[in-house]
Write a protein that holds these residues in place. Structure first.
Motif, mmCIF file in Angstrom:
data_model
loop_
_atom_site.group_PDB
_atom_site.id
_atom_site.type_symbol
_atom_site.label_atom_id
_atom_site.label_comp_id
_atom_site.label_asym_id
_atom_site.label_seq_id
_atom_site.Cartn_x
_atom_site.Cartn_y
_atom_site.Cartn_z
ATOM 1 N N UNK A 1 -7.743 7.147 10.108
ATOM 2 C CA UNK A 1 -8.147 6.758 11.706
ATOM 3 C C UNK A 1 -8.893 5.403 11.086
ATOM 4 N N UNK A 2 -7.741 4.824 11.759
ATOM 5 C CA UNK A 2 -8.641 3.119 11.954
ATOM 6 C C UNK A 2 -8.859 2.569 13.181
ATOM 7 N N UNK B 1 -7.548 1.890 18.291
ATOM 8 C CA UNK B 1 -7.083 2.975 17.478
ATOM 9 C C UNK B 1 -6.211 3.252 16.639
ATOM 10 N N UNK B 2 -5.851 3.389 15.882
ATOM 11 C CA UNK B 2 -4.741 4.050 14.443
ATOM 12 C C UNK B 2 -5.124 5.009 14.068
ATOM 13 N N UNK B 3 -4.003 6.020 14.354
ATOM 14 C CA UNK B 3 -4.015 7.057 13.428
ATOM 15 C C UNK B 3 -2.456 6.875 12.773
ATOM 16 N N UNK B 4 -3.229 6.987 11.264
ATOM 17 C CA UNK B 4 -1.988 7.190 10.366
ATOM 18 C C UNK B 4 -1.926 7.760 8.984
ATOM 19 N N UNK B 5 -0.614 8.750 8.926
ATOM 20 C CA UNK B 5 -0.196 9.378 7.665
ATOM 21 C C UNK B 5 -0.524 8.817 6.124
ATOM 22 N N UNK B 6 -0.634 8.897 5.069
ATOM 23 C CA UNK B 6 -0.727 8.510 3.982
ATOM 24 C C UNK B 6 -0.398 9.587 2.545
ATOM 25 N N UNK B 7 0.544 9.001 1.551
ATOM 26 C CA UNK B 7 0.760 9.691 0.948
ATOM 27 C C UNK B 7 0.519 8.770 -0.671
ATOM 28 N N UNK B 8 -0.261 9.600 -1.479
ATOM 29 C CA UNK B 8 -0.579 8.316 -2.138
ATOM 30 C C UNK B 8 -1.069 8.887 -3.715
ATOM 31 N N UNK B 9 -0.349 8.327 -5.099
ATOM 32 C CA UNK B 9 0.219 8.713 -6.557
ATOM 33 C C UNK B 9 -1.355 8.386 -6.874
ATOM 34 N N UNK B 10 -2.224 8.578 -7.788
ATOM 35 C CA UNK B 10 -3.369 8.928 -8.702
ATOM 36 C C UNK B 10 -2.506 7.648 -9.901
ATOM 37 N N UNK B 11 -2.762 7.463 -10.807
ATOM 38 C CA UNK B 11 -2.889 6.343 -11.489
ATOM 39 C C UNK B 11 -3.628 6.769 -12.964
ATOM 40 N N UNK B 12 -2.506 6.509 -13.856
ATOM 41 C CA UNK B 12 -4.059 7.308 -15.505
ATOM 42 C C UNK B 12 -4.943 6.476 -15.384
ATOM 43 N N UNK B 13 -6.164 6.897 -15.876
ATOM 44 C CA UNK B 13 -7.173 6.514 -15.795
ATOM 45 C C UNK B 13 -7.971 5.322 -16.901
ATOM 46 N N UNK C 1 0.037 7.047 15.543
ATOM 47 C CA UNK C 1 -0.682 7.402 16.790
ATOM 48 C C UNK C 1 -1.098 6.327 17.443
ATOM 49 N N UNK C 2 -0.593 6.168 18.028
ATOM 50 C CA UNK C 2 -1.643 4.677 19.159
ATOM 51 C C UNK C 2 -2.532 5.293 20.033
ATOM 52 N N UNK C 3 -4.060 4.328 20.066
ATOM 53 C CA UNK C 3 -4.973 5.059 21.237
ATOM 54 C C UNK C 3 -5.566 3.900 22.200
ATOM 55 N N UNK C 4 -4.755 3.977 23.383
ATOM 56 C CA UNK C 4 -5.576 2.401 24.025
ATOM 57 C C UNK C 4 -6.260 3.165 25.031
ATOM 58 N N UNK C 5 -7.300 2.363 25.078
ATOM 59 C CA UNK C 5 -8.016 2.779 27.298
ATOM 60 C C UNK C 5 -9.064 1.479 27.215
ATOM 61 N N UNK C 6 -9.060 1.345 26.059
ATOM 62 C CA UNK C 6 -10.453 -0.382 26.167
ATOM 63 C C UNK C 6 -10.394 -1.249 26.780
ATOM 64 N N UNK C 7 -11.032 -1.946 26.919
ATOM 65 C CA UNK C 7 -11.030 -2.954 27.189
ATOM 66 C C UNK C 7 -11.374 -4.184 26.700
#
Length: 495
Positions: free
Chosen positions: A215-216, A223-235, A276-282
């Motif tokens: 949520x950003x 405000x935006x809601x977005x899904x993510x998928x990440x793969x961790x690299x080798x440490x 998802x986009x949340x809109x209402x603020x001015x």
């Protein structure tokens, strides 16, 4: 007159004694080097786990305390002699004053003034000396228990917010004024994903409690809601930064920041469209957070309102109004349907959604300047930070007055509290980050030097309870986030 002549004689004797007192002090100072050398020889012959430099520093500090008390003792003895002399003169003229009970006349005023000066000098000397000793130990503590582990560089503008995912895989999220949010590998410092869906500064990032969803909040009034998928690299092996001096306070110019402009995110996968986009603020949406359960979110805006949304339908459920100026932050309780909002109007407000039919609000006026953030702890506490250079700890059951007040030398930005250890991390405008416990006791200051630490205002801090490599993250307007390893058992033991 006889009394005047007796007083003049006493004054002459007092001057002579003060001269002899000055000579005794000179003699004391002349032998001080020999005595210090002998004490050092004795100290070096003893077994100690302290480094020699710290041992010598302690020896010099204790020597200063001893000299000050010795001088004060001599002054006190001379003062008593003056009192006895004056008593003898007055007794010869038929007047008596008990030296132990100076009860009348100018003698009482003189003795009272001298005693007050003596007491004040003792207090000043004690506080100055102990302050040096405590500072010495604090430096050693910071060096030992607070270590910089990793820097996360890739944003092209200041970073406003930093958070850690609550689900596996554990990754770091940053929100920046460069209109992007990024996800990072904590171990390697590599950018894993970039979100570019906002048209304005990304002011806040929060992760869903159970899903890989972010949520950003943004300056584009959404405000935006977005899904993510990440793969961790080798440490990769981490470099040892523990040898850098904590005391080096060299400042960086704007030219030095060119080193941070390397685009470490050029190969990141990119998400451009939110789910998802949340809109209402001015106005600018400055912060957003998930309510417990993750089915609703709350946003805070510069339009002086906080909005509660349903995630599934994107509909506005409630508009929380009442603040007189722009909101600066919002936070939700980890286990209850409670929301706290902070504002430039010097207040923060507690909103209660536990009963669907009642949305009570409490207003708290504990600060004298902008409240930059207010956050819940796992227990029944709220911690608020302000531009008035104070942080206050409040009890939800009785919020008439704070249970602890922390006073600092710089404005306080977005604070965070460790869930398990209840340690408060304070990011400051003056580029420092300090750690306190819930009682307001200072625990440590994170190291800051020409090689480590932030070079500009520190905007936010975030604890990570489950990560063994970095358990505290900070971000600042120097375009980088930093991962720290805080040895909490050692920190609490030193307290």
């Amino acid at each position: 007159m006889p009394v005047e002549s007796g007083t003049s004689s006493a004054a002459r004797q007092a001057k002579q004694k003060r001269k002899s007192h000055s000579l005794s002090i000179r003699r004391t100072n002349s032998t001080e080097q020999d005595r210090t050398a002998m004490q050092r020889d004795m100290l070096e012959g003893q077994d100690s786990k302290l480094p020699s430099a710290i041992r010598h520093n302690l020896l010099e500090l204790f020597g200063q305390i001893e000299r000050e008390f010795e001088n004060l003792y001599i002054e006190n003895v001379e003062l008593r002699r003056e009192i006895d002399t004056l008593n003898e003169r007055l007794a010869a003229e038929g007047q008596t004053v008990d030296g132990g009970d100076l009860s009348r006349g100018p003698l009482k005023a003189k003795a009272s003034h001298s005693t007050s000066q003596l007491s004040q000098k003792l207090k000043t000397t004690y506080k100055a000396s102990t302050s040096k000793i405590v500072s010495s130990f604090k430096t050693t503590t910071s060096r030992a228990v607070c270590q910089l582990v990793k820097e996360y560089v890739g944003h092209r503008d200041g970073i406003w917010d930093v958070r850690v995912t609550r689900t596996q895989p554990i990754v770091l999220g940053t929100a920046s004024a460069d209109h992007t949010a990024m996800l990072w590998s904590i171990e390697t410092g590599k950018c894993l994903l970039k979100y570019v869906g906002h048209a304005g500064s990304v002011n806040s990032i929060k992760f869903h409690p159970t899903e890989q969803v972010a949520l950003t909040a943004s300056g584009d009034q959404t405000a935006h809601i977005w899904r993510f998928m990440v793969q961790l690299p080798a440490p990769q092996p981490t470099a040892d930064t523990s040898q850098v001096s904590v005391d080096d306070e060299i400042d960086f110019s704007d030219k030095d920041e060119a080193d941070c402009d390397g685009d470490g995110s050029s190969e990141c996968p990119t998400i451009r469209v939110p789910s998802t986009t949340l809109k209402s603020h001015q106005g600018v949406v400055i912060a957003a957070d998930w309510l417990v359960g993750g089915k609703q979110v709350v946003t805070a805006s510069w339009d002086r309102a906080a909005n509660l949304y349903d995630v599934e339908t994107s509909e506005l459920v409630h508009s929380l109004t009442g603040h007189d100026q722009e909101l600066t932050h919002c936070c939700t309780h980890p286990t209850q349907r409670l929301v706290v909002t902070s504002s430039r109007d010097t207040t923060f407000r507690l909103w209660d959604f536990r009963d669907p039919s009642i949305h009570s609000v409490n207003v708290f006026q504990g600060h004298t300047d902008t409240v930059t953030s207010a956050v819940f702890t796992v227990g029944d506490n709220v911690v608020s930070g302000s531009d008035d250079r104070t942080v206050k700890v409040w009890d939800l059951k009785n919020m008439r007055s704070p249970i602890a007040t922390i006073r600092t030398d710089s404005a306080v930005n977005r604070i965070s509290v460790s869930v398990s250890q209840r340690i408060i991390a304070l990011p400051h405008d003056n580029r420092q980050v300090r750690l306190f416990d819930m009682a307001g006791v200072r625990l440590a200051r994170l190291p800051r030097s020409n090689r480590q630490g932030h070079r500009r205002m520190v905007c936010c801090s975030a604890w990570s309870e489950d990560n063994p490599i970095c358990n505290l993250f900070t971000c600042g307007f120097d375009r980088q986030a930093i991962g720290w390893n805080i040895n909490i058992p050692a920190l609490l033991q030193d307290k």
